[in-house]
Design a protein around this motif. Structure first.
Motif, PDB file in Angstrom:
ATOM      1  N   GLU A   1       0.842  -1.201   0.000  1.00 14.52           N
ATOM      2  CA  GLU A   1       0.000   0.000   0.000  1.00 14.52           C
ATOM      3  C   GLU A   1       0.880   1.256   0.000  1.00 14.52           C
ATOM      4  O   GLU A   1       0.611   2.200  -0.742  1.00 14.52           O
ATOM      5  CB  GLU A   1      -0.920   0.016   1.227  1.00 14.52           C
ATOM      6  N   GLU A   2       1.921   1.244   0.810  1.00 18.31           N
ATOM      7  CA  GLU A   2       2.836   2.387   0.846  1.00 18.31           C
ATOM      8  C   GLU A   2       3.548   2.556  -0.493  1.00 18.31           C
ATOM      9  O   GLU A   2       3.699   3.673  -0.977  1.00 18.31           O
ATOM     10  CB  GLU A   2       3.847   2.229   1.978  1.00 18.31           C
ATOM     11  N   ASN A   3       3.981   1.443  -1.080  1.00 18.00           N
ATOM     12  CA  ASN A   3       4.643   1.509  -2.385  1.00 18.00           C
ATOM     13  C   ASN A   3       3.696   2.045  -3.453  1.00 18.00           C
ATOM     14  O   ASN A   3       4.099   2.839  -4.305  1.00 18.00           O
ATOM     15  CB  ASN A   3       5.182   0.142  -2.800  1.00 18.00           C
ATOM     16  N   PHE A   4       2.455   1.606  -3.415  1.00 15.51           N
ATOM     17  CA  PHE A   4       1.464   2.093  -4.373  1.00 15.51           C
ATOM     18  C   PHE A   4       1.253   3.595  -4.203  1.00 15.51           C
ATOM     19  O   PHE A   4       1.222   4.346  -5.183  1.00 15.51           O
ATOM     20  CB  PHE A   4       0.132   1.350  -4.228  1.00 15.51           C
ATOM     21  N   ASN A   5       1.113   4.027  -2.967  1.00 22.73           N
ATOM     22  CA  ASN A   5       0.914   5.455  -2.700  1.00 22.73           C
ATOM     23  C   ASN A   5       2.108   6.269  -3.181  1.00 22.73           C
ATOM     24  O   ASN A   5       1.945   7.352  -3.748  1.00 22.73           O
ATOM     25  CB  ASN A   5       0.672   5.697  -1.211  1.00 22.73           C
ATOM     26  N   ARG A   6       3.294   5.752  -2.967  1.00 21.90           N
ATOM     27  CA  ARG A   6       4.513   6.424  -3.422  1.00 21.90           C
ATOM     28  C   ARG A   6       4.515   6.521  -4.950  1.00 21.90           C
ATOM     29  O   ARG A   6       4.818   7.567  -5.527  1.00 21.90           O
ATOM     30  CB  ARG A   6       5.746   5.653  -2.930  1.00 21.90           C
ATOM     31  N   LYS A   7       4.137   5.410  -5.598  1.00 18.24           N
ATOM     32  CA  LYS A   7       4.078   5.372  -7.061  1.00 18.24           C
ATOM     33  C   LYS A   7       3.036   6.368  -7.581  1.00 18.24           C
ATOM     34  O   LYS A   7       3.281   7.099  -8.547  1.00 18.24           O
ATOM     35  CB  LYS A   7       3.731   3.944  -7.505  1.00 18.24           C
ATOM     36  N   LEU A   8       1.895   6.415  -6.933  1.00 16.48           N
ATOM     37  CA  LEU A   8       0.832   7.340  -7.316  1.00 16.48           C
ATOM     38  C   LEU A   8       1.285   8.789  -7.140  1.00 16.48           C
ATOM     39  O   LEU A   8       1.055   9.630  -8.015  1.00 16.48           O
ATOM     40  CB  LEU A   8      -0.414   7.066  -6.470  1.00 16.48           C
ATOM     41  N   LEU A   9       1.935   9.074  -6.049  1.00 17.02           N
ATOM     42  CA  LEU A   9       2.457  10.412  -5.801  1.00 17.02           C
ATOM     43  C   LEU A   9       3.474  10.795  -6.872  1.00 17.02           C
ATOM     44  O   LEU A   9       3.462  11.909  -7.381  1.00 17.02           O
ATOM     45  CB  LEU A   9       3.095  10.485  -4.412  1.00 17.02           C
ATOM     46  N   GLN A  10       4.338   9.865  -7.226  1.00 24.16           N
ATOM     47  CA  GLN A  10       5.346  10.136  -8.248  1.00 24.16           C
ATOM     48  C   GLN A  10       4.682  10.417  -9.599  1.00 24.16           C
ATOM     49  O   GLN A  10       5.074  11.337 -10.307  1.00 24.16           O
ATOM     50  CB  GLN A  10       6.329   8.977  -8.376  1.00 24.16           C
ATOM     51  N   GLN A  11       3.654   9.643  -9.943  1.00 22.26           N
ATOM     52  CA  GLN A  11       2.940   9.878 -11.197  1.00 22.26           C
ATOM     53  C   GLN A  11       2.270  11.252 -11.178  1.00 22.26           C
ATOM     54  O   GLN A  11       2.275  11.965 -12.175  1.00 22.26           O
ATOM     55  CB  GLN A  11       1.886   8.801 -11.441  1.00 22.26           C
ATOM     56  N   TYR A  12       1.716  11.600 -10.044  1.00 23.69           N
ATOM     57  CA  TYR A  12       1.072  12.906  -9.902  1.00 23.69           C
ATOM     58  C   TYR A  12       2.101  14.016 -10.090  1.00 23.69           C
ATOM     59  O   TYR A  12       1.853  14.994 -10.782  1.00 23.69           O
ATOM     60  CB  TYR A  12       0.406  13.010  -8.520  1.00 23.69           C
ATOM     61  N   ARG A  13       3.252  13.847  -9.474  1.00 23.46           N
ATOM     62  CA  ARG A  13       4.322  14.843  -9.622  1.00 23.46           C
ATOM     63  C   ARG A  13       4.790  14.942 -11.065  1.00 23.46           C
ATOM     64  O   ARG A  13       5.025  16.033 -11.575  1.00 23.46           O
ATOM     65  CB  ARG A  13       5.516  14.477  -8.750  1.00 23.46           C
ATOM     66  N   ASP A  14       4.944  13.791 -11.720  1.00 28.49           N
ATOM     67  CA  ASP A  14       5.430  13.767 -13.110  1.00 28.49           C
ATOM     68  C   ASP A  14       4.447  14.433 -14.061  1.00 28.49           C
ATOM     69  O   ASP A  14       4.855  15.034 -15.046  1.00 28.49           O
ATOM     70  CB  ASP A  14       5.711  12.338 -13.564  1.00 28.49           C
ATOM     71  N   LYS A  15       3.151  14.309 -13.783  1.00 31.33           N
ATOM     72  CA  LYS A  15       2.140  14.869 -14.680  1.00 31.33           C
ATOM     73  C   LYS A  15       1.692  16.268 -14.275  1.00 31.33           C
ATOM     74  O   LYS A  15       0.955  16.899 -14.999  1.00 31.33           O
ATOM     75  CB  LYS A  15       0.910  13.953 -14.720  1.00 31.33           C
ATOM     76  N   GLY A  16       2.134  16.731 -13.123  1.00 36.57           N
ATOM     77  CA  GLY A  16       1.709  18.029 -12.606  1.00 36.57           C
ATOM     78  C   GLY A  16       2.262  19.167 -13.427  1.00 36.57           C
ATOM     79  O   GLY A  16       3.094  18.982 -14.315  1.00 36.57           O
ATOM     80  N   PRO A  17       1.790  20.362 -13.135  1.00 34.32           N
ATOM     81  CA  PRO A  17       2.271  21.533 -13.881  1.00 34.32           C
ATOM     82  C   PRO A  17       3.762  21.737 -13.663  1.00 34.32           C
ATOM     83  O   PRO A  17       4.267  21.576 -12.565  1.00 34.32           O
ATOM     84  CB  PRO A  17       1.468  22.702 -13.289  1.00 34.32           C
ATOM     85  N   ARG A  18       4.433  22.077 -14.727  1.00 30.82           N
ATOM     86  CA  ARG A  18       5.886  22.284 -14.671  1.00 30.82           C
ATOM     87  C   ARG A  18       6.185  23.717 -14.255  1.00 30.82           C
ATOM     88  O   ARG A  18       5.516  24.660 -14.689  1.00 30.82           O
ATOM     89  CB  ARG A  18       6.513  22.026 -16.056  1.00 30.82           C
ATOM     90  N   ARG A  19       7.179  23.840 -13.429  1.00 28.53           N
ATOM     91  CA  ARG A  19       7.653  25.180 -13.036  1.00 28.53           C
ATOM     92  C   ARG A  19       9.015  25.384 -13.665  1.00 28.53           C
ATOM     93  O   ARG A  19       9.951  24.660 -13.398  1.00 28.53           O
ATOM     94  CB  ARG A  19       7.786  25.288 -11.517  1.00 28.53           C
ATOM     95  N   ASP A  20       9.102  26.374 -14.493  1.00 25.75           N
ATOM     96  CA  ASP A  20      10.385  26.647 -15.157  1.00 25.75           C
ATOM     97  C   ASP A  20      11.057  27.857 -14.585  1.00 25.75           C
ATOM     98  O   ASP A  20      10.528  28.738 -14.076  1.00 25.75           O
ATOM     99  CB  ASP A  20      10.171  26.839 -16.670  1.00 25.75           C
TER     100      ASP A  20
END
Length: 153
Positions: A134-153
């Motif tokens: 469950e923790e690994n899944f949550n970490r993976k989900l968070l990472q996907q969210y970060r990867d797809k989130g708005p980019r700050r340049d």
């Protein structure tokens, strides 16, 4: 803040955003739930007999946990804006803190009962793997969210 404490908060915030944004978010929630089922099934390597007993219990637990977090925590979050906190008396803050602790206790008891039920369904090693998965899944989900989130340049 410890990473283990960050995940429940993240899930809480994600659950709020799903609830508040209508059908599109409900579909997203269902997609995430399907991904979680697939992930946990792979990680736990459940036998068909175990899976048959495990999933109804897990789904009930997961739904109750979501409801509890949503119902109680949503009202907490509304009260936790800076303006409200700045105007809160010590007595109000103490009562609010007690409510938050009570909700955390309810979540703890829910998980404790869930684990007690699981002990009759799957071996202890798989229960421990479930928690880690469950923790690994949550970490993976968070990472996907970060990867797809708005980019700050």
């Amino acid at each position: 803040m410890k990473l283990k404490k960050l995940f429940p908060i993240l899930l809480l915030l994600i659950s709020f955003s799903f609830y508040g944004q209508g059908e599109g978010m409900r579909e997203k929630k269902e997609q995430i739930k399907a991904m979680k089922v697939a992930f946990l099934t792979t990680e736990l390597k459940l036998t068909s007999s175990e899976a048959e007993k495990f999933w109804p219990v897990y789904n009930t637990f997961d739904d109750k946990q979501f409801e509890l977090r949503h119902q109680k925590m949503k009202s907490f979050m509304r009260r936790m804006n800076d303006e409200t906190l700045d105007k809160m008396t010590e007595k109000e803050a103490s009562a609010f803190l007690n409510q938050m602790e009570s909700t955390e206790e309810e979540l703890f008891v829910l998980r404790k009962n869930f684990i007690a039920t699981l002990k009759g369904i799957i071996p202890a090693t798989k229960i421990i793997k479930l928690r880690k998965s469950e923790e690994n899944f949550n970490r993976k989900l968070l990472q996907q969210y970060r990867d797809k989130g708005p980019r700050r340049d």
